[in-house]
Design an enzyme around this catalytic site. Sequence first.
Site, PDB file in Angstrom:
ATOM      1  N   ASP A  86       2.114   9.974 -18.337  1.00 37.09           N
ATOM      2  CA  ASP A  86       2.133   9.003 -17.786  1.00 37.09           C
ATOM      3  C   ASP A  86       0.960   8.009 -17.487  1.00 37.09           C
ATOM      4  O   ASP A  86       1.014   7.338 -16.286  1.00 37.09           O
ATOM      5  CB  ASP A  86       3.145   9.054 -16.422  1.00 37.09           C
ATOM      6  CG  ASP A  86       3.545   8.037 -15.404  1.00 37.09           C
ATOM      7  OD1 ASP A  86       4.341   6.333 -16.132  1.00 37.09           O
ATOM      8  OD2 ASP A  86       3.851   7.603 -14.255  1.00 37.09           O
ATOM      9  N   CYS A 105      18.899   4.157  -7.077  1.00 34.63           N
ATOM     10  CA  CYS A 105      19.561   3.346  -8.969  1.00 34.63           C
ATOM     11  C   CYS A 105      19.831   5.384  -9.003  1.00 34.63           C
ATOM     12  O   CYS A 105      20.386   5.295  -9.813  1.00 34.63           O
ATOM     13  CB  CYS A 105      18.587   3.181  -9.345  1.00 34.63           C
ATOM     14  SG  CYS A 105      16.876   3.277  -9.912  1.00 34.63           S
TER      15      CYS A 105
END
Length: 311
Positions: A126, A238
């Site tokens: 990442d 979410c």
Amino acid sequence: MLQQLKQKIQKLGFLDSAILPASFLGEEEPRFKAWLQKDMHGEMGYMNRNIDKRLNPSLLVDNAKTIIILLLNYFPESTQQDSSAPVLSKYAYGTDYHFVMKDKLKELLQFIQDEVAPCSGRPFVDSAPVLERAWARKAGLGWVGKNSNLISPHHGSYFFIGELIIDIELPYDEPKLVRDHCGRCTKCIDACPTKAIVADRVVDARKCISYQTIEVRGELDAELKGQFENRVFGCDICQDVCPWNLKSEPHNEAGLKPHPQLLTLQKQDWETMQRPLFNELFKKSAVKRTGFKGLQRNLRFINDDKANHNE
């Protein structure tokens, strides 16, 4: 050889994995460029750099032949005890995942070099131009949900994605495209308080609470006041509402365990936190990315949220 490698991957604590040829990701180019052209990456200027490297692994590792995609579970056993306290994203409870996962990837690379064949390679977590979700999707480790997260049909979405790119061929897994299981569900879209999910599988980072509380270097977007739902660093909303995360099971990775004091912090503890406590709680944490001043800024912002809401 493949069985030995898979056993090592399992021993290192990874949730799932796939071994694929390191090929060009041409199918991702138009989608990624369209997102950038709409400025949905906000202040994340690094997203607009090295696009060619994001699509072509051989530009990251000379003579790249193989990419190993790995998932690491970070779903915690426990969460914050005070429901009125500022909310910290679950991924930031323990040691910064970049360190935890990179150490595991380096150990895996050493295993391949010692037990399989001499090779060169690089681990990625990442922090380099790798389209990790695209690779994981291509490998059949999941599908990209409407919130743009990778969702595994077996594990949900509370995991990190890392890659190891090497310059030798290995026995490859047969990629099996996982069909989209989102169906008509819109729970993540409906639950996002800032309406950052602007279209199916398109997130406008500028509206995302995670982006605002982590990536923004100046003041937060005043137009979003009253919409953070007490989130102080990152946001799991979410994911929390996603039915597929009912499959999530707590990790047992020591490096990702929270500081003993962290989950017991009361609302008042957060609001009166001084730098020594911050340094103790977050000295190896991803929260260092925003820093003590950034955390204070975020706390002021969500406290203004509540003050305005109560007026």
